[in-house]
Scaffold this motif. Structure first.
Motif, short mmCIF file in Angstrom:
data_model
loop_
_atom_site.label_atom_id
_atom_site.label_comp_id
_atom_site.label_asym_id
_atom_site.label_seq_id
_atom_site.Cartn_x
_atom_site.Cartn_y
_atom_site.Cartn_z
N LEU A 114 4.26 15.83 5.55
CA LEU A 114 5.72 15.66 6.10
C LEU A 114 5.86 14.26 6.77
O LEU A 114 6.82 13.53 6.71
N GLU A 115 4.63 13.59 7.42
CA GLU A 115 4.79 12.42 7.70
C GLU A 115 4.94 11.26 6.80
O GLU A 115 5.68 10.42 6.93
N ASN A 116 3.85 11.79 5.67
CA ASN A 116 3.95 10.71 4.48
C ASN A 116 5.49 10.52 3.72
O ASN A 116 6.16 9.49 3.50
N ARG A 117 6.01 11.74 3.80
CA ARG A 117 7.18 11.93 3.01
C ARG A 117 8.49 11.18 3.96
O ARG A 117 9.28 10.44 3.41
N PHE A 118 8.32 11.33 5.40
CA PHE A 118 9.22 10.88 5.95
C PHE A 118 9.07 9.29 5.95
O PHE A 118 10.21 8.44 6.22
N LEU A 119 7.96 8.71 5.94
CA LEU A 119 7.80 7.51 5.84
C LEU A 119 8.34 6.76 4.38
O LEU A 119 8.91 5.84 4.37
N ALA A 120 8.09 7.62 3.36
CA ALA A 120 8.43 7.21 2.14
C ALA A 120 10.00 7.17 2.11
O ALA A 120 10.72 6.27 1.67
N TRP A 121 10.84 8.31 2.71
CA TRP A 121 12.24 8.19 2.64
C TRP A 121 12.64 6.95 3.76
O TRP A 121 13.67 6.18 3.26
N THR A 122 11.80 6.65 4.76
CA THR A 122 12.18 5.24 5.39
C THR A 122 11.96 4.09 4.71
O THR A 122 13.01 3.11 4.75
N GLY A 123 10.88 4.13 3.57
CA GLY A 123 10.71 3.06 2.82
C GLY A 123 11.83 2.73 1.95
O GLY A 123 12.22 1.69 1.74
N VAL A 124 12.40 3.92 1.30
CA VAL A 124 13.46 3.89 0.47
C VAL A 124 14.57 3.30 1.02
O VAL A 124 15.33 2.42 0.60
N ALA A 125 14.83 3.65 2.03
CA ALA A 125 16.15 3.17 3.02
C ALA A 125 15.98 1.79 3.23
O ALA A 125 17.05 0.89 3.02
#
Length: 317
Positions: free
Chosen positions: A17-28
């Motif tokens: 979950l944390e990694n995916r949140f960081l990835a979505w943040t990176g995309v944004a």
């Protein structure tokens, strides 16, 4: 809450979950950087391609930002659900369609044509747009791969060597495309110049690298392994060809002397092929690929099996 005390949501661990949140943040963030770099370059867009870049980077930024918000507002309805997979897949489609437009030197958006004296090549014109687009694309790919792993197919079980072969396959496509584009742009009138001769090697390198690496991926996935000796020989060939490619493409009059896709991906494939070769040689040194190692292991196992018997006999006496 699971038995070991870790929090789980829709079968997805907190680490994921944390990694995916960081990835979505990176995309944004990278989408915002790409959009800002693009519109700050020129406020007045005369072509549909430039407007398309503005459109898909804006969509990527907005969608990924909304995905970030759902992690706080309603994580159970988004994370690990088909809607997340659909969102990531949509962005993959947008970026797959957008990257060729951004990276095409004829469009002069992120990459363009540079000339210094008699040297000519493709080079980065807008660095923030160039790197922002690549990083956003990689982050979206990570999100989709992470989702696939969570729903049942564990991508971590894929052997690292197969992953390396797949990366070489993708990189070879870029090298082939960039070299071909250079040849069409600069070598149609005279293909005997030093840079055009080296470009022919880049084209050949991309073709050979693609078929060898793609073949290894197919064999490893369907048959489990191509065999240690076969993989070692092919990795040695790929590394040797790319070592020569580094010198011919990125040095002197090479077509990849200027910073651009051809430069970066030539070095990237060289590094991955070197890692692959070292990995296989390490296995050989450790006994993983030699026939003699099997005999030594058998002897060690036999000795280990005989030792307890000797101890038992002594104890009986």
């Amino acid at each position: 809450m699971t038995e070991n005390g870790s929090t789980m949501t829709s079968g997805t661990g907190t680490g994921t979950l944390e990694n995916r949140f960081l990835a979505w943040t990176g995309v944004a963030c990278f989408s915002a950087v790409s959009l800002g770099a693009h519109i700050s370059w020129d406020w007045f867009y005369d072509t549909a391609k430039e407007r398309w870049v503005t459109a898909f980077t804006s969509i990527s930024m907005i969608v990924s930002f909304l995905a970030m918000v759902t992690h706080f507002v309603s994580p159970a309805s988004f994370i690990g659900k088909p809607v997340e997979a659909g969102t990531a897949s949509l962005l993959v489609v947008f970026w797959t369609a957008g990257l060729p437009v951004v990276m095409n030197p004829d469009n002069a958006i992120a990459v363009g044509i540079a000339r210094v004296d008699d040297m000519k090549s493709f080079t980065i014109l807008n660095a923030n747009l160039y790197f922002g687009c690549w990083f956003a694309f990689l982050a979206v790919i990570y999100i989709l791969g992470s989702y696939v792993r969570d729903v049942g197919y564990d991508l971590t079980k894929t052997p690292p060597k197969t992953t390396a072969w797949f990366a070489i396959t993708c990189g070879s496509v870029v090298v082939l495309g960039s070299s071909t584009k250079f040849f069409w742009e600069f070598c149609e009138d005279d293909a005997s110049t030093p840079d055009c001769v080296r470009t022919k090697y880049g084209i050949a390198l991309g073709v050979i690298g693609f078929f060898l690496a793609a073949g290894m991926c197919v064999v490893n996935v369907w048959l489990g392994s191509a065999g240690y000796i076969v993989e070692l020989i092919l990795s040695l060939i790929v590394f040797a060809l790319n070592s020569a490619g580094i010198g011919l493409i990125t040095f002197g009059w090479g077509p990849g002397t200027f910073l651009g896709n051809l430069y970066f991906f030539t070095w990237l494939i060289w590094g991955i092929s070197g890692y692959l070769l070292l990995n296989l040689l390490t296995e050989f040194i450790g006994g993983g690929g030699s026939a003699s190692s099997s005999n030594s292991e058998i002897e060690m196992d036999t000795g280990a099996a005989e030792q307890p018997q000797g101890e038992t006999i002594t104890a009986s006496i």
